[in-house]
Design a protein around this motif. Structure first.
Motif, PDB file in Angstrom:
ATOM      1  N   LYS A 168     -12.229  -4.368   4.183  1.00  0.00           N
ATOM      2  CA  LYS A 168     -12.616  -2.965   4.054  1.00  0.00           C
ATOM      3  C   LYS A 168     -13.820  -2.632   4.926  1.00  0.00           C
TER       4      LYS A 168
ATOM      5  N   ASP B 164      -2.771  -8.040  -2.381  1.00  0.00           N
ATOM      6  CA  ASP B 164      -3.752  -6.953  -2.344  1.00  0.00           C
ATOM      7  C   ASP B 164      -4.211  -6.665  -0.912  1.00  0.00           C
TER       8      ASP B 164
ATOM      9  N   MET C 294      -3.634  -3.222   0.968  1.00  0.00           N
ATOM     10  CA  MET C 294      -4.807  -2.494   1.470  1.00  0.00           C
ATOM     11  C   MET C 294      -4.582  -2.061   2.914  1.00  0.00           C
TER      12      MET C 294
ATOM     13  N   ASN D  40      -4.256   1.968   3.811  1.00  0.00           N
ATOM     14  CA  ASN D  40      -5.322   2.535   4.639  1.00  0.00           C
ATOM     15  C   ASN D  40      -4.925   2.658   6.114  1.00  0.00           C
TER      16      ASN D  40
END
Length: 273
Positions: free
Chosen positions: A193, A228, A232, A236
């Motif tokens: 992230k 995950d 993600m 995104n």
């Protein structure tokens, strides 16, 4: 192609051999075996002598390769790109042994040119743990418009790449999420992230945390949050590729192609959930 992969990070040896790189007179298995024993202080006197001779042969060979790299045409690399593309496979990264501290500037420039000829957006290499060298590579990369994505093993931390990233916008990450987990870093999804703008590619494997033995295991059996992480990326719209890196022991009766197919199926199921 047999395993369903349509894009790859290409290692240096296959491409360079295709382009005519001189063959090494040194048996790599023997050389690196001696290197490992030397680090552990396990070489006998006879092995030490043999290792010294191999190091001289390797140094001479490396000089020969450097000379070849400084003069080789890019035609064969462009031909190789076409062969892969015609088979439905693109090359997004290239990893030759041309970017180390012992390589000449001509070799480094060659590495960037070859990557571009192959259609890659970036080159990958082990992080040299040398700030001067990452600065130099970042500056040279800018001239070619090709990114340098640094790979790490269990020395990875959330700040592992920060100095290199500050030095040049062409310095980037080749994140290895499995090794990152095996290093004991908490909240591994945070590195994706927080650094997604700088990640050019990510190696995907399932490893255990230090508490569980750091094993490299069949996908879904370890502690790496693969599902995950992939979701993600999907949610995104992260555009960097996730590279299947098959490093767990292949089960009896199976083979590498079959196991890569299983990894690909795992990823597809995660992305469809």
């Amino acid at each position: 192609m047999d395993c369903g992969i349509s894009a790859i990070e290409l290692m240096g040896d296959p491409a360079e051999s295709f382009a005519g790189k001189p063959e090494s007179p040194v048996d790599r298995y023997t050389f690196f075996g001696f290197m490992r024993k030397s680090r552990n202080g396990e070489l006998t006197a006879e092995e030490e002598k043999e290792f010294d001779n191999l190091k001289k042969e390797m140094a001479a060979y490396n000089s020969q390769v450097a000379e070849w790299r400084s003069k080789v045409s890019m035609d064969k690399f462009e031909e190789l790109k076409k062969m892969y593309n015609d088979a439905g496979v693109s090359i997004y990264a290239f990893k030759p042994s041309a970017f180390g501290k012992d390589n000449t500037d001509d070799e480094i420039n060659y590495g960037f040119k070859a990557a571009k000829a192959l259609g890659a957006s970036h080159v990958t290499l082990e992080h040299p743990s040398d700030d001067e060298h990452t600065k130099k590579l970042g500056e040279m990369a800018a001239k070619h418009g090709i990114y340098v994505a640094y790979h790490g093993h269990t020395q990875q931390t959330p700040t592992f790449w920060d100095t290199a990233l500050e030095q040049s916008k062409y310095n980037a990450l080749n994140l290895d999420l499995g090794h990152f987990v095996a290093a004991g870093n908490e909240a591994p999804l945070n590195i994706i992230k927080e650094k997604h703008d700088h990640i050019k590619s990510m190696h995907v494997k399932d490893r255990q945390t230090p508490e569980h033995g750091q094993g490299n295991v069949v996908w879904g059996q370890g502690d790496t949050p693969l599902v995950d992480a992939l979701q993600m990326m999907r949610d995104n719209n992260y555009s960097f590729p996730a590279t299947i890196e098959l490093e767990y022991d292949i089960p009896e009766g199976s083979d590498a192609i079959a196991e890569v197919k299983k990894c690909l199926a795992f990823a597809k199921e995660a992305l469809e959930s």
